[in-house]
Structure formats: structure tokens, C-alpha cells
Design an enzyme around this catalytic site. Structure first.
Site, PDB file in Angstrom:
ATOM      1  N   LYS A  67      32.758 -18.661  53.629  1.00 44.18           N
ATOM      2  CA  LYS A  67      33.047 -20.008  53.120  1.00 44.18           C
ATOM      3  C   LYS A  67      33.717 -20.916  54.158  1.00 44.18           C
ATOM      4  O   LYS A  67      33.552 -22.127  54.110  1.00 44.18           O
ATOM      5  CB  LYS A  67      33.904 -19.918  51.854  1.00 44.18           C
ATOM      6  N   ASN A  88      30.991 -23.989  49.596  1.00 48.43           N
ATOM      7  CA  ASN A  88      30.216 -23.027  48.797  1.00 48.43           C
ATOM      8  C   ASN A  88      28.795 -23.528  48.513  1.00 48.43           C
ATOM      9  O   ASN A  88      27.997 -22.820  47.938  1.00 48.43           O
ATOM     10  CB  ASN A  88      30.942 -22.685  47.479  1.00 48.43           C
ATOM     11  N   GLY A 129      43.131 -17.794  49.452  1.00 46.70           N
ATOM     12  CA  GLY A 129      41.855 -17.749  50.170  1.00 46.70           C
ATOM     13  C   GLY A 129      40.967 -18.920  49.783  1.00 46.70           C
ATOM     14  O   GLY A 129      41.444 -19.900  49.198  1.00 46.70           O
ATOM     15  N   GLY A 130      39.677 -18.820  50.086  1.00 42.69           N
ATOM     16  CA  GLY A 130      38.735 -19.922  49.871  1.00 42.69           C
ATOM     17  C   GLY A 130      38.732 -20.441  48.442  1.00 42.69           C
ATOM     18  O   GLY A 130      38.888 -21.643  48.207  1.00 42.69           O
ATOM     19  N   ASN A 151      50.939 -15.554  47.228  1.00 45.58           N
ATOM     20  CA  ASN A 151      49.951 -14.791  47.983  1.00 45.58           C
ATOM     21  C   ASN A 151      50.636 -13.599  48.648  1.00 45.58           C
ATOM     22  O   ASN A 151      51.828 -13.641  48.924  1.00 45.58           O
ATOM     23  CB  ASN A 151      49.324 -15.694  49.059  1.00 45.58           C
ATOM     24  N   ARG A 152      49.839 -12.548  48.848  1.00 38.00           N
ATOM     25  CA  ARG A 152      50.427 -11.363  49.478  1.00 38.00           C
ATOM     26  C   ARG A 152      50.992 -11.737  50.865  1.00 38.00           C
ATOM     27  O   ARG A 152      52.106 -11.422  51.188  1.00 38.00           O
ATOM     28  CB  ARG A 152      49.370 -10.267  49.588  1.00 38.00           C
ATOM     29  N   THR A 153      50.181 -12.443  51.654  1.00 35.96           N
ATOM     30  CA  THR A 153      50.680 -12.944  52.939  1.00 35.96           C
ATOM     31  C   THR A 153      51.303 -14.314  52.667  1.00 35.96           C
ATOM     32  O   THR A 153      50.602 -15.296  52.440  1.00 35.96           O
ATOM     33  CB  THR A 153      49.517 -13.100  53.946  1.00 35.96           C
ATOM     34  N   TYR A 224      34.527 -12.127  38.033  1.00 31.97           N
ATOM     35  CA  TYR A 224      33.640 -11.976  36.877  1.00 31.97           C
ATOM     36  C   TYR A 224      33.006 -10.591  36.784  1.00 31.97           C
ATOM     37  O   TYR A 224      32.246 -10.315  35.875  1.00 31.97           O
ATOM     38  CB  TYR A 224      32.560 -13.081  36.857  1.00 31.97           C
TER      39      TYR A 224
END
Ligand code: S3P
Length: 457
Positions: A67, A88, A129-130, A151-153, A224
Site C-alpha cells: 500500500k 488501495n 499501519g496502512g 500501536n505496538r511500536t 474479516y
């Protein structure tokens, strides 16, 4: 024939071709358009974009992990894609290859479809992320009161928060995923945009449990596959409104489709194609049917299940009475059991086609194999049982059940129980003995038994 594709790596899991080709079929555009998935290696991205430039490919969706990496090969970005920094959707316009992003609007529309507003609300987003970027910007642009990005990071969450604050001026906070327990306390909407919970990374569960969530929160997971993620299961347990990732998949795709074909696709056809595919491949059903003898608690448990899962509650006997304008007792007396059984089958036929329902079946529904076959098309069938003594106790003062209106009630119960046992067991996907359990305990047992088998909204 105009070629449309979704590119990514891996790409095998993508359900985009299913829904786009369903829309192409519904609009009778099969001779003009076809949609396929295409695995592309990073070194071939530039070459791929050239195929759009040359017209060999008309349009594309882009998914993980390209992306952002694809941007450098494109000629222009739309306002949305530029803001988000991720693409996208790709198409050609005035000889230029354009990158656009429909993820944000797709998410807002999926929430909107369920009556969930984000304007003037506090929204917590997991991930940076994206997809998280697209959704965070869309929600910020839609006047959220406050955004929290976890976020983890942490540095990535900080960077996204800063970018939103600078470009849009929204009140944004950022932190690590560990802060989620504190942050969700007073939130209105929580959206998981990480891939945790996806089939391939299922073991790395998000540490959000039902006890951390209040029932006023709407919890959305953009994953999903599976549609019932661990997070959504916990949210259901807490009584939250939940939104799975299928709606967003459909709406982001619908916007791309409109760009490539100039036509508004039927989103219900797209969604049904996805649901049909998921149900077939995962052996999932849309309904829960409760079967079993009189007095085992089908109605009471059915009602509480429906409430917990935000499903509709359907009582077959009630529908028979409504249709007929007579009570079950009167139907038996005036028209006889044979006619009652015919009506029962008529109602089962109607009900079997619905979605998102808990269906409480009269004790004799399973005596007819056709009823069972119809129910099983779209329902997980759960048999509730109880000992003969318990059934006698539970139906002691009940005069509404014609089959029990006899002086030798206990003999009748035993006789019916033993003659029906095989029918009940043959029809059941799961069996739960309710003899020493409360309604709440049975409800919880059903919930854990059907986990992953019922595709709730
Ligand atoms: C019957 C059960 C009743 C009702 C009718 C016949 C049966 O429903 O349909 O009296 O044959 O077992 P419940 O099981 O909900 O009482």
C-alpha cells in the site's frame, strides 16, 4: 474485456474477486469486466504499474504489503491517498496512473450502516499501519472529538498522531498497545486495525477481555478472516455493539468499483457473495436453532442468547399461532395434530431462510426430516435436554401443551421422550444437558459451544 485485479503478497486469502465479480454479474457487465487476484513480487511492482499505463490492466486494488511501496511508481495521488500516505486503488486518468484510497470511507460507511457515528465521539484505533492511517484520517476529517492511536511500536503511533494533529487539527493522543485497558474506559468506539486476530496470526491475541469493555462501546475489527475474531467475541460477551470486517471490505471495494466502471455496484449482492463464501468454506451458519423436548428451556434460553448476540428471536409456535389466529391448544383441538404439523412445516420453511436469528423450535419440529433439513441449511442446531423428572417439574402446571393434557402425564412424557430421542440426536449439531443448570449457565454453554460456527452480524 477490461481486466481488474487485486495485487499483494500473499494474495491467496483475498475475497475481493468474489465480491467484485458478483457485482459485475449483477450489473450484467461480464462481457466488459473481469476481476482476478494477482501475486506480485516487489521487484515486479514497477512493471505492474506499466500494465496499467499501457491499458493492459484497467484498475487495481492494492493490499498488504504494497500500500505504501507502490506509491513511488505512480504519477499522481488523490487528496485522500496523499494525506494517508497509502494507496488501495489504482486507475488511469488523462494518461496518468492515479493512486487513491477508499479504506477510510469504507470504514465510515460500514459503521454508518450499523447506525454508528464517529463525529463528536472518542475513537480508539489499534494499529498505525496502512489501514489504520486511512481510518484515522477519515475519522479525524469526520470531526471526531478525540482520537487515540495505540500501536505496538509507539514511535509509529506518535508519528501518525502528529501528522493528523498537524494536518487536521484533531485532538489526538498516542501510546503503546499496553495502554488499551486505561484508554477504552471512556471511549465510544474502538477499532482494531492491526492484523492480530487474523487467521494467520491468530495465536498473537490482542489482550482485551470482556471485563475491560463497557457495554456502551462499539467495537469494530477490520479483520474479516475469520469474521469472528477473539476481540469481537470478547466484545459480544461484554454486551458491546460489534461490527466485523466484512462491511468495510464491501464498502471500500464498492468505491473502487465505481471509479473503474462508472457504475454504483449493488453492495448487498457483494456482501451476500462474501457471506455465502465464508459460510461455505468455514462451515458457518447465520442462525441458531434450539430443539428439544417441551420444558427444556428453548424459549427462555433462546431469548437470552438473542439478546446477548444482538440477533432476532423467533419462536416457531408463536408464528403458527399468529398465522392461524388460534392458540396451539385450539389448533390441536379443532384441526388436529396432523394439520398442526403441516402448519409447523410451513413456518419452518419461511423461517429457515432468515439470517441472524435464534429460532426456538416446538418440541415436535424434529419429527419431520424435511423440517430438520430446512433448518440445517442456515442454522447450527443445538439440542437442549433435561431429565424426565426435571421436565415433569418444569411443565407441572402448564395446560397450554396439548400433548401433556392427559391424566397420565409422566407416562406420556417418558413415552414421547423415548420415541423421540433418536430424532433429536440425529438433528443435533451440539447437545447440552440443562438438568442442573440455570438459564444463564445454559446460555453461556451454548455460546461457548457454537463459537466460530455462527456468523453473527
Ligand atoms: C410440541 C411442543 C410444543 C408445541 C406443541 C407440540 C411437541 O412446543 O409445538 O404443543 O410435539 O413436542 P414446546 O416444545 O415449545 O413446548
Amino acid at each position: 474485456m477490461k481486466q481488474l485485479v487485486v495485487i499483494g503478497n500473499p494474495i491467496k486469502h483475498s475475497l475481493s474477486p468474489i465480491m467484485h465479480n458478483a457485482a459485475i454479474g449483477a450489473l450484467k457487465l461480464e462481457k466488459m469486466f473481469h476481476y482476478e487476484k494477482l501475486k506480485v513480487e516487489e521487484k515486479d511492482l514497477k512493471n505492474f504499474v506499466e500494465k496499467i499505463r499501457s491499458g493492459e490492466i484497467t484498475g487495481a486494488n492494492v493490499t498488504i504489503p504494497y500500500k505504501t511501496t507502490i506509491i513511488k511508481y505512480l504519477d499522481v495521488l488523490t487528496k485522500e491517498a496523499d494525506l494517508i500516505g497509502a494507496v488501495n486503488t489504482i486507475y488511469k486518468q488523462n494518461d496518468k496512473v492515479v493512486g487513491h484510497n477508499t479504506d477510510g470511507i469504507g470504514c465510515l460507511e460500514a459503521l454508518g450502516e450499523r447506525g454508528v457515528e464517529t463525529a463528536e465521539k472518542k475513537v480508539v484505533i489499534l494499529g498505525a499501519g496502512g489501514a489504520a492511517r486511512a481510518i484515522a484520517f477519515a475519522i479525524a476529517l469526520n470531526n471526531a472529538k478525540k482520537l487515540v492511536i495505540l500501536n505496538r511500536t509507539v514511535s509509529k503511533a506518535d508519528e501518525l498522531a502528529k501528522s493528523i494533529k498537524n494536518k487536521i487539527g484533531t485532538d489526538v493522543e498516542s501510546n503503546g498497545l499496553f495502554a488499551v485497558g486505561e484508554v477504552v474506559k471512556d471511549t465510544d468506539v474502538l477499532i482494531n486495525c492491526t492484523s492480530l486476530g487474523m487467521k494467520t496470526v491468530q495465536n498473537k491475541k490482542i489482550h482485551i477481555t470482556s471485563t475491560m469493555l463497557s457495554k456502551n462501546i462499539t467495537v469494530m475489527d477490520i479483520v474479516y478472516d475469520p469474521p469472528q475474531t477473539k476481540l469481537l467475541e470478547e466484545a459480544k460477551k461484554a454486551g458491546c455493539n460489534t461490527v466485523n470486517g466484512i462491511g468495510m471490505l464491501v464498502y471500500q471495494g464498492a468505491h473502487s468499483f465505481n471509479i473503474w466502471t462508472g457504475r454504483k455496484p449493488p453492495t448487498n449482492v457483494m456482501k451476500n457473495a462474501i457471506l455465502w463464501h465464508i459460510k461455505k468454506t468455514k462451515k458457518m451458519k447465520s442462525n441458531i436453532a434450539l430443539i428439544g423436548f417441551m420444558g427444556v428451556g428453548k424459549s427462555a434460553v433462546g431469548r437470552s442468547l438473542a439478546e446477548k448476540l444482538d440477533m432476532n428471536f423467533i419462536e416457531i409456535d408463536d408464528l403458527i399461532e399468529k398465522k392461524n389466529g388460534r392458540s396451539i391448544l385450539e389448533i390441536f383441538e379443532k384441526e388436529g395434530e396432523t394439520r398442526f404439523r403441516e402448519m409447523e412445516t410451513e413456518v419452518v420453511r419461511e423461517v429457515a431462510m432468515t439470517d441472524n436469528a435464534v429460532i426456538s423450535c416446538g418440541g415436535g419440529v424434529v419429527l419431520n426430516e424435511i423440517n430438520v433439513a430446512m433448518l440445517k441449511e442456515n442454522a447450527i442446531v443445538v439440542l437442549l435436554t433435561a431429565s424426565s423428572r426435571t421436565i415433569q417439574k418444569r411443565t407441572l402446571n402448564d395446560r397450554t401443551r396439548p400433548l401433556l393434557n392427559t391424566r397420565k402425564r409422566s407416562e406420556k412424557i417418558n413415552e414421547l421422550l423415548s420415541s423421540r430421542r433418536i430424532c433429536y440426536e440425529k438433528a443435533a449439531d451440539h447437545i447440552i444437558d440443562t438438568t442442573s443448570l440455570t438459564k444463564k449457565e445454559v446460555t453461556e454453554k451454548v455460546l461457548s459451544t457454537i463459537k466460530g460456527n455462527v456468523l453473527w452480524r
